[in-house]
Design an enzyme around this catalytic site. Structure first.
Site, short mmCIF file in Angstrom:
data_model
loop_
_atom_site.label_atom_id
_atom_site.label_comp_id
_atom_site.label_asym_id
_atom_site.label_seq_id
_atom_site.Cartn_x
_atom_site.Cartn_y
_atom_site.Cartn_z
N ASP A 29 -6.21 45.32 -21.14
CA ASP A 29 -5.03 44.78 -20.45
C ASP A 29 -3.86 45.76 -20.48
O ASP A 29 -3.73 46.55 -21.43
CB ASP A 29 -4.64 43.44 -21.10
CG ASP A 29 -3.73 42.62 -20.20
OD1 ASP A 29 -3.65 42.91 -18.99
OD2 ASP A 29 -3.10 41.68 -20.72
N ASN A 77 -8.85 36.68 -11.75
CA ASN A 77 -8.21 37.85 -11.13
C ASN A 77 -8.28 37.84 -9.60
O ASN A 77 -7.56 38.59 -8.94
CB ASN A 77 -8.78 39.16 -11.68
CG ASN A 77 -8.35 39.48 -13.10
OD1 ASN A 77 -9.09 40.08 -13.87
ND2 ASN A 77 -7.15 39.08 -13.48
C1 IPE Z 1 -7.54 39.72 -18.68
O1 IPE Z 1 -6.34 40.30 -18.28
C2 IPE Z 1 -8.63 40.10 -17.71
C3 IPE Z 1 -9.05 41.51 -17.75
C4 IPE Z 1 -8.62 42.40 -18.59
C5 IPE Z 1 -10.04 41.88 -16.78
P1 IPE Z 1 -5.32 39.50 -17.36
O2 IPE Z 1 -4.15 40.39 -17.16
O3 IPE Z 1 -6.00 39.00 -16.16
O4 IPE Z 1 -4.96 38.24 -18.28
P2 IPE Z 1 -3.67 37.33 -18.31
O5 IPE Z 1 -3.36 36.92 -16.90
O6 IPE Z 1 -2.57 38.13 -18.91
O7 IPE Z 1 -4.05 36.18 -19.19
C1 IPE Z 2 -5.88 44.88 -16.77
O1 IPE Z 2 -4.61 45.32 -16.48
C2 IPE Z 2 -6.88 45.18 -15.68
C3 IPE Z 2 -7.34 43.99 -14.95
C4 IPE Z 2 -7.06 42.75 -15.22
C5 IPE Z 2 -8.20 44.24 -13.81
P1 IPE Z 2 -3.61 44.42 -15.68
O2 IPE Z 2 -3.79 44.69 -14.23
O3 IPE Z 2 -3.73 43.00 -16.07
O4 IPE Z 2 -2.21 45.00 -16.14
P2 IPE Z 2 -0.91 44.16 -16.49
O5 IPE Z 2 -1.32 43.14 -17.50
O6 IPE Z 2 -0.45 43.54 -15.23
O7 IPE Z 2 0.03 45.16 -17.04
MG MG Z 3 -2.87 41.83 -17.44
#
Ligand code: IPE
Ligand code: IPE
Ligand code: MG
Length: 249
Positions: A29, A77
């Site tokens: 994340d 997502n």
């Molecule tokens: C979790 O990250 C999913 C992945 C890393 C693929 P998210 O960014 O989607 O999670 P939330 O929304 O902060 O819970």
């Molecule tokens: C994790 O990084 C990757 C995926 C969930 C695909 P994020 O895209 O959630 O990055 P933040 O949390 O918005 O910084």
């Molecule tokens: Mg994220």
């Protein structure tokens, strides 16, 4: 790639090689925030995130950790802006195509968990090809959670078991934890010993709900693109400080 290959090539000496996790799972994340903080579009963070994952996979191999699972895309997502989802799907496909040969040479066994049937056809093809082409390898077991949701996986297993009961293939008394695990996407893969989440969020976000029942959880505020061998070393040191009691005394 930012890291010189000589950096922490060997397992750091302060770690006990007999007490390493056998399976590490990562919630990757913070890609978006990493990019935003640099005034870059979020997708640049995702590109950098791929390099981080590749480095971590190599690191697990070098330090002899036999299994790594990475959360690449959750069932939730899909709720992101269309362009970002589209970019990610194309990125996964491109990376798989680009890295397959190297994974074969490096003896990686790649597997995908999640509801793969609704992914773009061309991505499904790459997934199938890489799974097929690496399945007889003997090296690190690398699992990528794509369109993965823990609740959805549990429901999938329930339906699959119910259908077998309906057909008279199994009876109710045979349903136990072992059988249930055989119906999860992760059948045949050990449960993670260590779950790492980057970017400081103290939540599971629907990842491996069944499998992490007794995983040690490590959260770092480091954003995923910055999670390098030094950071992984810290996570493993923290893991080795833990007393895993599994409910016993
Ligand atoms: C979790 O990250 C999913 C992945 C890393 C693929 P998210 O960014 O989607 O999670 P939330 O929304 O902060 O819970
Ligand atoms: C994790 O990084 C990757 C995926 C969930 C695909 P994020 O895209 O959630 O990055 P933040 O949390 O918005 O910084
Ligand atoms: Mg994220």
């Amino acid at each position: 790639m930012t890291q010189s290959p000589t950096v922490l090539k060997e397992l750091p000496l302060d770690l006990d090689r007999n007490r390493l996790p056998k399976h590490v799972a990562v919630i990757m994340d913070g890609n978006g925030r990493w990019a935003s903080r640099r005034g870059l579009p979020r997708i640049v963070g995702h590109q950098r995130g791929v390099d981080t994952l590749k480095n971590l996979l190599r690191c697990c191999r070098d330090w002899k950790i036999p299994a790594l699972t990475a959360y690449a895309f959750s069932t939730e997502n899909w709720g992101r802006p269309r362009e970002e989802v589209q970019f990610l799907m194309t990125l996964f496909e491109r990376v798989l195509r680009r890295e397959l040969q190297e994974m074969i040479e490096e003896n990686v066994v790649i597997r995908f968990v999640g509801n793969l049937e609704v992914l773009p056809r061309s991505l499904q093809d790459e997934i199938q090809k890489s799974t097929e082409d690496t399945k007889n390898n003997g090296g690190i077991q690398f699992t990528v959670a794509t369109n993965y949701g823990g609740r959805q996986e549990i429901l999938h297993a329930c339906r699959s078991i119910a259908s077998q009961v309906q057909q008279g293939k199994i009876c109710l008394d045979e349903i136990n934890e072992e059988l249930f695990e055989q119906h999860l996407y992760t059948a045949g893969i050990s449960n993670p010993d260590l779950l790492i989440r980057t970017s400081g969020e103290m939540r599971i976000s629907n990842f491996l709900l069944w499998q992490i029942a007794y995983a040690e959880i490590y959260v770092t505020s480091t954003l995923w693109p910055d999670f390098d061998r030094v950071e992984f070393h810290k996570a493993l040191s923290a893991y080795q400080q833990r007393d895993r009691r599994f409910g016993k005394l």
